[in-house]
Motif scaffolding. Structure first.
Motif, mmCIF file in Angstrom:
data_model
loop_
_atom_site.group_PDB
_atom_site.id
_atom_site.type_symbol
_atom_site.label_atom_id
_atom_site.label_comp_id
_atom_site.label_asym_id
_atom_site.label_seq_id
_atom_site.Cartn_x
_atom_site.Cartn_y
_atom_site.Cartn_z
ATOM 1 N N ILE A 240 0.993 -1.211 -0.020
ATOM 2 C CA ILE A 240 0.100 -0.038 0.010
ATOM 3 C C ILE A 240 0.901 1.236 -0.040
ATOM 4 C CG2 ILE A 240 -1.702 1.117 1.458
ATOM 5 C CD1 ILE A 240 -2.820 -1.292 2.250
ATOM 6 N N GLU A 241 2.166 1.188 0.628
ATOM 7 C CA GLU A 241 2.921 2.317 0.775
ATOM 8 C C GLU A 241 3.943 2.430 -0.568
ATOM 9 O OE1 GLU A 241 2.276 4.962 2.604
ATOM 10 O OE2 GLU A 241 1.257 4.398 4.259
ATOM 11 N N PHE A 242 4.587 1.184 -0.511
ATOM 12 C CA PHE A 242 5.621 1.341 -1.443
ATOM 13 C C PHE A 242 5.687 0.278 -2.484
ATOM 14 C CE2 PHE A 242 6.783 3.737 2.054
ATOM 15 C CZ PHE A 242 7.859 4.894 1.336
ATOM 16 N N GLY A 243 4.572 0.091 -3.005
ATOM 17 C CA GLY A 243 4.323 -0.960 -4.060
ATOM 18 C C GLY A 243 4.601 -0.604 -5.410
ATOM 19 N N LEU A 244 5.466 -1.450 -6.225
ATOM 20 C CA LEU A 244 5.466 -1.221 -7.782
ATOM 21 C C LEU A 244 4.804 -2.189 -8.482
ATOM 22 C CD1 LEU A 244 9.289 -0.450 -7.701
ATOM 23 C CD2 LEU A 244 7.592 1.199 -7.660
ATOM 24 N N LEU A 245 4.527 -1.904 -9.603
ATOM 25 C CA LEU A 245 4.034 -2.833 -10.597
ATOM 26 C C LEU A 245 5.180 -2.946 -11.950
ATOM 27 C CD1 LEU A 245 0.325 -1.630 -11.226
ATOM 28 C CD2 LEU A 245 1.284 -3.444 -9.840
ATOM 29 N N ASN A 246 5.293 -4.328 -12.130
ATOM 30 C CA ASN A 246 6.351 -4.591 -13.540
ATOM 31 C C ASN A 246 5.337 -4.843 -14.732
ATOM 32 O OD1 ASN A 246 8.369 -5.034 -14.909
ATOM 33 N ND2 ASN A 246 8.976 -7.157 -14.090
ATOM 34 N N THR A 247 5.042 -3.624 -15.304
ATOM 35 C CA THR A 247 3.816 -3.974 -16.299
ATOM 36 C C THR A 247 4.632 -4.052 -17.744
ATOM 37 O OG1 THR A 247 3.764 -1.513 -16.930
ATOM 38 C CG2 THR A 247 2.570 -2.265 -15.146
ATOM 39 N N ASP B 14 4.447 -2.085 -19.958
ATOM 40 C CA ASP B 14 5.068 -0.472 -20.326
ATOM 41 C C ASP B 14 6.260 -0.232 -19.425
ATOM 42 O OD1 ASP B 14 3.175 -0.631 -22.495
ATOM 43 O OD2 ASP B 14 1.751 0.409 -21.032
ATOM 44 N N GLY B 15 6.845 -1.181 -18.582
ATOM 45 C CA GLY B 15 7.828 -0.672 -17.656
ATOM 46 C C GLY B 15 7.422 -0.444 -16.409
ATOM 47 N N LEU B 16 8.255 -0.255 -15.338
ATOM 48 C CA LEU B 16 7.850 -0.168 -13.788
ATOM 49 C C LEU B 16 6.795 1.007 -13.948
ATOM 50 C CD1 LEU B 16 11.176 -0.512 -12.113
ATOM 51 C CD2 LEU B 16 9.193 -2.174 -12.065
ATOM 52 N N ARG B 17 5.855 0.827 -13.019
ATOM 53 C CA ARG B 17 4.842 1.775 -12.562
ATOM 54 C C ARG B 17 4.766 1.615 -11.044
ATOM 55 N NH1 ARG B 17 6.241 2.732 -16.755
ATOM 56 N NH2 ARG B 17 4.779 3.459 -18.870
ATOM 57 N N ILE B 18 4.455 2.924 -10.563
ATOM 58 C CA ILE B 18 4.027 2.884 -9.033
ATOM 59 C C ILE B 18 2.503 2.988 -8.748
ATOM 60 C CG2 ILE B 18 4.514 4.201 -7.131
ATOM 61 C CD1 ILE B 18 6.637 5.927 -8.738
ATOM 62 N N TYR B 19 2.360 2.088 -7.585
ATOM 63 C CA TYR B 19 0.967 2.032 -6.828
ATOM 64 C C TYR B 19 0.903 2.268 -5.531
ATOM 65 C CZ TYR B 19 1.515 -2.550 -4.956
ATOM 66 O OH TYR B 19 1.683 -3.644 -4.056
ATOM 67 N N GLY B 20 2.112 2.481 -4.836
ATOM 68 C CA GLY B 20 2.225 2.606 -3.407
ATOM 69 C C GLY B 20 2.188 4.313 -3.287
ATOM 70 N N ILE C 42 14.826 -1.547 -1.195
ATOM 71 C CA ILE C 42 14.163 -2.567 -1.691
ATOM 72 C C ILE C 42 12.776 -2.409 -1.949
ATOM 73 C CG2 ILE C 42 13.765 -3.876 0.353
ATOM 74 C CD1 ILE C 42 14.291 -6.420 -1.418
ATOM 75 N N TYR C 43 12.401 -2.617 -3.162
ATOM 76 C CA TYR C 43 10.982 -2.590 -3.415
ATOM 77 C C TYR C 43 10.345 -4.014 -3.903
ATOM 78 C CZ TYR C 43 12.017 2.365 -3.546
ATOM 79 O OH TYR C 43 12.176 3.679 -3.301
#
Length: 266
Positions: free
Chosen positions: A166-173, A175-181, A223-224
C-alpha cells in the motif's frame, strides 16, 4: 502511530466542513501541482484513472465528504477524519470497516518535501485514488480485518506487508515499472528514485519474503517488491497471511539492507 506529533489536526464543524486557511490551501496547491508533473509516466494506469474519478481540486484542500462520495460509489469505502496520530487498534478497526483514516492537517513549509507522519496530502493524493480500484480496496479491507484480530507481535509482521504494498508497491507492467504505493506517489524524490535509481533493489512480489524484510521510514527504500498487475492483490488478500507470519517467525528476519538509525545526542 503511537508517538507524539507536533501537528494538530483541524476539526470539522457541525456540517462536517473543515475550514482551512489560505496558506494551507496554497500548500496543497503547490504540492498537488508539483506531484502531478512528477508522476506523469510513472504512476500506474489504475492510479491515474482513480485521480480522474476523484477530480481533486487544485486550488484548495478537498473536503473529506467530496472524496468519500466517490469512494462509496466505486468500492464502498469512505474517509474517516482522525487526529494526527492514532493507535494501531483504531487504525485496523477503521480499515476493517472500510473507513480510510485521514489525518486532517497539512505539512508545514519547513517539511514541504518530506515528513515522517502522513498528512492529508499523503492520504488523499497518495492513497484514495487507488481505493477506487476493487483489488486495492479489497486487499486493504482484508488487511484491516487481519490486523484487528492479530496480536501486538504479529502486527509488526503485518506492518511490513502494508509498507511494501500500500505504501511502497511497484508494478512490473508491459510498459515498464509503474508505481501504485502511496508513500512513493506522494513523494517527488521517492517517485524518481523508486523507478530510476540503480541503488534500489526490485524483487518480484513474495508475501513471505516481505514479512521477513525490515524497513526504515526515514530513508529512500533500499528494496521494493513488484506485482505484475494490480488485480494480483485479489489473490494476496486470499492468502493465509497469518500462516505466513508464523513461517516468517520461524525463519527469522533478513539482515537489514540499510545502516542502523543514528541516535541523536541528548
Amino acid at each position: 502511530m503511537t508517538k507524539s506529533s507536533k501537528y494538530v489536526s483541524r476539526q470539522s464543524d457541525a456540517n462536517g466542513v473543515i475550514h482551512w486557511s489560505d496558506e494551507e490551501n496554497q500548500i496543497w496547491h503547490e504540492l498537488i501541482t508539483r506531484q502531478l508533473g512528477v508522476i506523469e509516466g510513472k504512476a500506474c494506469t489504475e492510479f491515474m484513472e482513480g485521480l480522474q474519478k476523484l477530480q481533486l481540486p487544485l486550488e484548495r484542500i478537498p473536503q473529506l465528504a467530496e472524496v468519500s462520495a466517490v469512494l462509496k460509489a466505486t468500492t464502498g469505502w469512505e474517509c474517516a477524519e482522525v487526529p494526527a496520530l492514532i493507535s494501531f487498534d483504531k487504525f485496523f478497526e477503521l480499515l476493517a470497516n472500510k473507513r480510510f483514516p485521514v489525518a486532517t492537517f497539512i505539512r508545514s513549509r519547513e517539511e514541504f518535501d518530506y515528513l515522517q507522519e502522513p498528512d492529508i496530502f499523503h492520504e488523499i493524493f497518495g492513497h484514495c485514488a487507488m481505493l477506487t480500484h476493487p483489488a486495492f480496496a479489497e486487499f486493504t479491507h482484508a488487511y484491516g480485518k487481519l490486523g484487528l484480530a492479530a496480536s501486538k507481535q504479529d502486527r509488526v509482521y503485518l506492518a511490513r506487508l502494508y509498507w511494501f504494498t500500500i505504501e511502497f508497491g511497484l508494478l512490473n507492467t508491459a510498459d515498464g515499472l509503474r508505481i501504485y504505493g502511496g508513500g512513493i506517489l506522494s513523494s517527488p524524490g521517492e517517485t524518481v528514485y523508486a523507478l530510476g535509481s540503480e541503488l534500489a533493489e526490485r524483487q518480484p512480489f513474495n508475501a513471505l519474503e516481505i514479512l521477513r524484510t525490515p524497513y526504515r521510514i526515514d530513508i529512500m527504500q533500499p528494496i521494493y517488491f513488484m506485482l505484475n498487475q494490480i488485480d494480483e492483490l485479489f489473490d494476496v488478500s486470499r492468502l493465509d497471511i497469518m500462516a505466513l507470519v508464523e513461517q516468517a517467525k520461524a525463519l527469522g528476519l533478513h539482515a537489514p539492507k540499510f545502516p542502523p538509525k543514528e541516535l541523536k545526542a541528548s
